[in-house]
Design a protein around this motif. Structure first.
Motif, PDB file in Angstrom:
ATOM      1  N   LYS A  93       0.806  -1.225   0.000  1.00 12.50           N
ATOM      2  CA  LYS A  93       0.000   0.000   0.000  1.00 12.50           C
ATOM      3  C   LYS A  93       0.838   1.273   0.000  1.00 12.50           C
ATOM      4  O   LYS A  93       0.481   2.257  -0.655  1.00 12.50           O
ATOM      5  N   LYS A  94       1.944   1.291   0.737  1.00  6.18           N
ATOM      6  CA  LYS A  94       2.713   2.534   0.833  1.00  6.18           C
ATOM      7  C   LYS A  94       3.678   2.728  -0.328  1.00  6.18           C
ATOM      8  O   LYS A  94       4.368   3.737  -0.408  1.00  6.18           O
ATOM      9  N   HIS A  96       5.212   3.216  -4.240  1.00  6.56           N
ATOM     10  CA  HIS A  96       4.970   3.983  -5.461  1.00  6.56           C
ATOM     11  C   HIS A  96       5.129   3.012  -6.633  1.00  6.56           C
ATOM     12  O   HIS A  96       6.189   2.414  -6.812  1.00  6.56           O
ATOM     13  N   ARG A  97       4.086   2.874  -7.417  1.00 12.13           N
ATOM     14  CA  ARG A  97       4.046   1.861  -8.471  1.00 12.13           C
ATOM     15  C   ARG A  97       4.262   2.482  -9.842  1.00 12.13           C
ATOM     16  O   ARG A  97       3.613   3.458 -10.205  1.00 12.13           O
ATOM     17  N   VAL A 104       9.556   1.398  -2.704  1.00 11.15           N
ATOM     18  CA  VAL A 104       9.019   1.386  -1.342  1.00 11.15           C
ATOM     19  C   VAL A 104      10.014   2.005  -0.360  1.00 11.15           C
ATOM     20  O   VAL A 104      11.217   1.739  -0.447  1.00 11.15           O
ATOM     21  N   VAL A 111       6.431   7.833   6.421  1.00 10.71           N
ATOM     22  CA  VAL A 111       5.182   7.625   5.691  1.00 10.71           C
ATOM     23  C   VAL A 111       4.341   8.893   5.839  1.00 10.71           C
ATOM     24  O   VAL A 111       4.210   9.440   6.936  1.00 10.71           O
ATOM     25  N   VAL A 119       3.474  14.096  -1.882  1.00  5.81           N
ATOM     26  CA  VAL A 119       3.174  12.674  -1.849  1.00  5.81           C
ATOM     27  C   VAL A 119       1.849  12.477  -1.120  1.00  5.81           C
ATOM     28  O   VAL A 119       1.615  13.090  -0.077  1.00  5.81           O
ATOM     29  N   LYS A 123       1.473   6.922   1.576  1.00  5.63           N
ATOM     30  CA  LYS A 123       2.603   6.507   0.742  1.00  5.63           C
ATOM     31  C   LYS A 123       3.937   6.829   1.416  1.00  5.63           C
ATOM     32  O   LYS A 123       4.038   7.722   2.263  1.00  5.63           O
ATOM     33  N   SER A 124       4.965   6.119   1.016  1.00  2.00           N
ATOM     34  CA  SER A 124       6.319   6.385   1.503  1.00  2.00           C
ATOM     35  C   SER A 124       6.750   7.793   1.103  1.00  2.00           C
ATOM     36  O   SER A 124       6.453   8.264   0.000  1.00  2.00           O
ATOM     37  N   GLN A 131      11.682   9.979  -7.088  1.00  2.00           N
ATOM     38  CA  GLN A 131      11.008   8.887  -7.788  1.00  2.00           C
ATOM     39  C   GLN A 131      11.423   8.874  -9.262  1.00  2.00           C
ATOM     40  O   GLN A 131      11.768   7.817  -9.820  1.00  2.00           O
TER      41      GLN A 131
END
Length: 216
Positions: A93-94, A96-97, A104, A111, A119, A123-124, A131
């Motif tokens: 969940k935290k 970034h995809r 992560v 967080v 952010v 999320k982290s 990123q």
């Protein structure tokens, strides 16, 4: 004549190099004692590598944060990355995809818990600039070896992050559990008024976003 202050590099730059070192170790093992990196503002720098190690299917890179002559509380601490090649990106969940990379924040990386920052909550605390740097650098290295669609799990962690976060604005901003991975350019400008203004603006924006009071 006043001495010219020395610039340094951001936690985002350190995290990028640490992740590159780790992926390089999994692939071709070409990096030795330093890494050449082009930052977000187009500056090419050489960043020393403190250590690297392969741990089974994982590899780890470690870089020491160098803030130059800026009085940065994170100066001199380790910024670390662990990278693993995987078949499918897990649901964290935290994280970034991205298309083929899951980024992560691990131990010592905060967080986000409040609205108003770059952010989103939950999320982290790895800002958009870092990123972009991390994903771009890792993608280019994969492309170099014809591994464009390889999936990566990337953990950024800071062993002293919780301790150092107590000396930052993170608590007031609702960033809990560690420091933020920052850097809009990749370079730290010593005694920067812009950095101070950005910190103040971020705090005011968080206050506004999380207050029931009407702001004019």
């Amino acid at each position: 004549m006043s001495k010219e202050l020395k610039s340094g590099y951001t936690t985002g730059t350190c995290a990028t190099v640490a992740a590159l070192v780790a992926l390089d170790l999994l692939l071709k093992k070409e990096l030795e004692d330093s890494c050449i990196l082009t930052t977000l503002n187009g500056t090419t720098i050489e960043v020393p590598i403190k250590s690297k190690k392969r741990l089974g299917s994982w590899a780890r890179g470690v870089v020491i944060k160098d803030a130059g002559d800026d009085p940065d509380v994170t100066n001199g601490i380790e910024i670390c990355a662990k990278v693993k090649i995987i078949d499918e990106l897990p649901d964290i969940k935290k994280a970034h995809r991205f298309n083929n990379i899951l980024l992560v924040g691990g131990r010592g990386v905060g967080v986000v818990t409040k609205k108003g920052l770059k952010v989103e909550p939950g999320k982290s605390a790895i800002n958009p600039g870092p990123q972009e740097m991390i994903v771009k650098a890792l993608t280019e290295l994969l492309e170099k070896y014809g591994m464009n669609h390889t999936k990566l799990l990337v953990y950024i962690y800071v062993p002293k992050g919780r301790e150092k976060a107590l000396k930052t604005f993170n608590g007031k901003l609702g960033i809990l559990g560690g420091i933020s991975i920052l850097g809009s350019t990749g370079i730290v400008k010593p005694m920067s008024e812009e950095a101070l203004q950005n910190s103040m603006f971020a705090e005011l924006k968080v206050l506004k976003e999380n207050s029931d009071r009407d702001w004019v």
